[in-house]
Design a protein around this motif. Structure first.
Motif, PDB file in Angstrom:
ATOM      1  N   ARG A  79       6.621   5.671  -9.278  1.00  0.00           N
ATOM      2  CA  ARG A  79       7.710   6.373  -9.952  1.00  0.00           C
ATOM      3  C   ARG A  79       8.526   5.362 -10.743  1.00  0.00           C
ATOM      4  NH1 ARG A  79      10.081   8.588  -5.696  1.00  0.00           N
ATOM      5  NH2 ARG A  79       9.033  10.589  -5.880  1.00  0.00           N
ATOM      6  N   VAL A  80       8.797   5.657 -12.005  1.00  0.00           N
ATOM      7  CA  VAL A  80       9.678   4.802 -12.797  1.00  0.00           C
ATOM      8  C   VAL A  80      11.044   5.454 -12.896  1.00  0.00           C
ATOM      9  CG1 VAL A  80       7.874   3.643 -14.136  1.00  0.00           C
ATOM     10  CG2 VAL A  80       8.876   5.778 -14.996  1.00  0.00           C
ATOM     11  N   ILE A  81      12.066   4.599 -12.894  1.00  0.00           N
ATOM     12  CA  ILE A  81      13.457   5.050 -12.965  1.00  0.00           C
ATOM     13  C   ILE A  81      13.969   4.722 -14.360  1.00  0.00           C
ATOM     14  CG2 ILE A  81      15.746   4.871 -11.944  1.00  0.00           C
ATOM     15  CD1 ILE A  81      14.236   3.527  -9.484  1.00  0.00           C
ATOM     16  N   ILE A  82      14.269   5.752 -15.119  1.00  0.00           N
ATOM     17  CA  ILE A  82      14.716   5.584 -16.503  1.00  0.00           C
ATOM     18  C   ILE A  82      16.211   5.829 -16.567  1.00  0.00           C
ATOM     19  CG2 ILE A  82      14.373   6.280 -18.898  1.00  0.00           C
ATOM     20  CD1 ILE A  82      11.808   5.270 -17.691  1.00  0.00           C
ATOM     21  N   GLY A  83      16.952   4.882 -17.121  1.00  0.00           N
ATOM     22  CA  GLY A  83      18.397   5.012 -17.223  1.00  0.00           C
ATOM     23  C   GLY A  83      18.856   5.173 -18.654  1.00  0.00           C
ATOM     24  N   THR A  84      19.315   4.072 -19.239  1.00  0.00           N
ATOM     25  CA  THR A  84      19.907   4.097 -20.583  1.00  0.00           C
ATOM     26  C   THR A  84      18.990   4.759 -21.604  1.00  0.00           C
ATOM     27  OG1 THR A  84      21.112   2.066 -20.053  1.00  0.00           O
ATOM     28  CG2 THR A  84      20.904   2.659 -22.385  1.00  0.00           C
ATOM     29  N   MET A  85      17.724   4.373 -21.615  1.00  0.00           N
ATOM     30  CA  MET A  85      16.804   4.920 -22.610  1.00  0.00           C
ATOM     31  C   MET A  85      16.705   6.436 -22.507  1.00  0.00           C
ATOM     32  SD  MET A  85      12.760   4.018 -23.338  1.00  0.00           S
ATOM     33  CE  MET A  85      12.195   4.465 -21.684  1.00  0.00           C
ATOM     34  N   GLY A  86      16.632   6.951 -21.264  1.00  0.00           N
ATOM     35  CA  GLY A  86      16.509   8.388 -21.095  1.00  0.00           C
ATOM     36  C   GLY A  86      17.752   9.141 -21.514  1.00  0.00           C
ATOM     37  N   ILE A  87      18.915   8.551 -21.255  1.00  0.00           N
ATOM     38  CA  ILE A  87      20.168   9.221 -21.608  1.00  0.00           C
ATOM     39  C   ILE A  87      20.366   9.219 -23.122  1.00  0.00           C
ATOM     40  CG2 ILE A  87      22.688   8.994 -21.430  1.00  0.00           C
ATOM     41  CD1 ILE A  87      22.151   8.095 -18.481  1.00  0.00           C
ATOM     42  N   LYS A  88      19.980   8.131 -23.778  1.00  0.00           N
ATOM     43  CA  LYS A  88      20.131   8.066 -25.229  1.00  0.00           C
ATOM     44  C   LYS A  88      19.009   8.779 -25.965  1.00  0.00           C
ATOM     45  CE  LYS A  88      23.011   3.981 -25.876  1.00  0.00           C
ATOM     46  NZ  LYS A  88      23.939   4.631 -26.798  1.00  0.00           N
ATOM     47  N   HIS A  89      17.821   8.811 -25.360  1.00  0.00           N
ATOM     48  CA  HIS A  89      16.651   9.416 -26.014  1.00  0.00           C
ATOM     49  C   HIS A  89      15.902  10.295 -25.015  1.00  0.00           C
ATOM     50  CE1 HIS A  89      17.319   6.664 -29.368  1.00  0.00           C
ATOM     51  NE2 HIS A  89      17.388   5.689 -28.491  1.00  0.00           N
ATOM     52  N   PRO A  90      16.465  11.440 -24.671  1.00  0.00           N
ATOM     53  CA  PRO A  90      15.863  12.278 -23.617  1.00  0.00           C
ATOM     54  C   PRO A  90      14.454  12.758 -23.938  1.00  0.00           C
ATOM     55  CG  PRO A  90      17.683  13.414 -24.717  1.00  0.00           C
ATOM     56  CD  PRO A  90      17.736  12.002 -25.166  1.00  0.00           C
ATOM     57  N   SER A 128       0.820  -1.204   0.000  1.00  0.00           N
ATOM     58  CA  SER A 128       0.000   0.000   0.000  1.00  0.00           C
ATOM     59  C   SER A 128       0.859   1.261   0.000  1.00  0.00           C
ATOM     60  CB  SER A 128      -0.929   0.007   1.218  1.00  0.00           C
ATOM     61  OG  SER A 128      -0.194  -0.089   2.422  1.00  0.00           O
ATOM     62  N   VAL A 129       2.168   1.111   0.254  1.00  0.00           N
ATOM     63  CA  VAL A 129       3.069   2.262   0.191  1.00  0.00           C
ATOM     64  C   VAL A 129       3.543   2.453  -1.249  1.00  0.00           C
ATOM     65  CG1 VAL A 129       3.841   1.984   2.573  1.00  0.00           C
ATOM     66  CG2 VAL A 129       5.142   0.901   0.719  1.00  0.00           C
ATOM     67  N   PRO A 130       4.057   3.638  -1.577  1.00  0.00           N
ATOM     68  CA  PRO A 130       4.539   3.880  -2.938  1.00  0.00           C
ATOM     69  C   PRO A 130       5.690   2.957  -3.322  1.00  0.00           C
ATOM     70  CG  PRO A 130       4.226   5.954  -1.779  1.00  0.00           C
ATOM     71  CD  PRO A 130       4.081   4.876  -0.763  1.00  0.00           C
ATOM     72  N   VAL A 131       5.730   2.633  -4.622  1.00  0.00           N
ATOM     73  CA  VAL A 131       6.786   1.812  -5.203  1.00  0.00           C
ATOM     74  C   VAL A 131       7.483   2.631  -6.282  1.00  0.00           C
ATOM     75  CG1 VAL A 131       7.257  -0.214  -6.652  1.00  0.00           C
ATOM     76  CG2 VAL A 131       5.618  -0.380  -4.763  1.00  0.00           C
ATOM     77  N   GLN A 132       8.819   2.641  -6.244  1.00  0.00           N
ATOM     78  CA  GLN A 132       9.564   3.177  -7.389  1.00  0.00           C
ATOM     79  C   GLN A 132      10.331   2.032  -8.005  1.00  0.00           C
ATOM     80  OE1 GLN A 132      11.955   6.398  -5.762  1.00  0.00           O
ATOM     81  NE2 GLN A 132      13.758   5.102  -5.602  1.00  0.00           N
ATOM     82  N   LEU A 133      10.347   1.996  -9.334  1.00  0.00           N
ATOM     83  CA  LEU A 133      10.870   0.814 -10.025  1.00  0.00           C
ATOM     84  C   LEU A 133      11.755   1.196 -11.194  1.00  0.00           C
ATOM     85  CD1 LEU A 133       9.198  -2.497 -10.824  1.00  0.00           C
ATOM     86  CD2 LEU A 133      10.109  -1.207 -12.746  1.00  0.00           C
ATOM     87  N   GLY A 134      12.879   0.477 -11.304  1.00  0.00           N
ATOM     88  CA  GLY A 134      13.765   0.645 -12.442  1.00  0.00           C
ATOM     89  C   GLY A 134      14.310  -0.699 -12.891  1.00  0.00           C
TER      90      GLY A 134
END
Length: 247
Positions: A105-116, A80-86
């Motif tokens: 909350r989603v955690i974006i890594g490689t995709m965000g750096i290559k395609h901001p 029931s608490v918030p989840v952040q996932l990557g």
């Protein structure tokens, strides 16, 4: 889910690999130090002990490109608490699928750096509070693709670029110390916090409550704790005492 002004959230980590909760050393396959069945029950136990957010990393997605969606769904249904996932979020469509599952909350890594531009689109549709950019550092440079590829930029150089693209927060992992249970280096954390006004969540090498005492003076808005919890170096209830940020 936004970060509170004077709080440093303590975030227990649940890393998923082959349907189990694991802890790797510096993210290397085969270096499992912890292997526990039923990750959803592990996540629930952290919630029951007082965690206000649980940090989930899909190592199957990161390492193999095959996401652990059934396990992720079980965890979300338990909590029931918030989840952040990557981990393994490598397409716009998959990021949207996770956000539509009520991942907070989603955690974006490689995709965000290559395609901001992906960060921009997601923040426009779902709100910047739900989009975190992952800036993982090795030898002071950002690493991507499961920490296997280094790019010629520092976390500080990228941090404000991603604010402009719509990211609402930063996950900063210092790979140099991650999983080693030898503590962390304060300077890289301060360098990043002082370079941006985005909330920064720190991960890597947190081993003791003394580390938490140091971190809550840096201005970070959250701390991810993994191996230290599973190996009983830190008790979660003791860690939660450090959620107040020292001004």
């Amino acid at each position: 889910m936004s970060f509170e002004e004077n709080k440093m959230l303590i975030m227990p980590a649940v890393d998923i690999r082959n349907g189990k909760c694991v802890q790797l050393v510096q993210g290397k396959p085969g270096s499992e130090q912890v292997v526990i069945d039923n990750p959803e029950k592990v996540a629930l136990s952290w919630q029951e002990q007082g965690a206000k957010t649980v940090h989930i990393i899909d190592l199957d997605g990161t390492i193999d490109g095959k996401t652990s969606l059934p396990t992720i769904k079980k965890i979300v249904n338990e909590l029931s608490v918030p989840v952040q996932l990557g981990g393994g979020i490598r397409s716009l469509e998959y990021a949207k699928e996770l956000l539509d599952l009520d991942i907070d909350r989603v955690i974006i890594g490689t995709m965000g750096i290559k395609h901001p531009e992906v960060i921009h689109e997601l923040s426009e549709e779902y709100g910047s509070d739900r989009i975190m950019i992952s800036l993982d550092s090795k030898d002071s440079k950002v690493v991507i693709k499961g920490w296997q590829e280094k790019i010629d930029k520092t976390p500080e150089e990228l941090s404000n670029e991603f604010k402009e693209h719509g990211a609402g927060s930063i996950l900063f992992t210092n790979v140099d110390v991650e999983g080693l249970l030898n503590g962390f280096y304060t300077e890289p954390v301060l360098n990043l916090v002082n370079s941006t006004d985005l909330p920064v969540v720190y991960s890597g090498g947190v081993t003791s409550t003394e580390d938490l005492a140091k971190l809550n003076k840096t201005g970070v808005k959250g701390v991810v704790i993994g191996s230290a919890l599973y190996k009983n170096k830190i008790n979660l209830k003791d860690a939660l005492k450090y959620e107040e940020v020292v001004e």
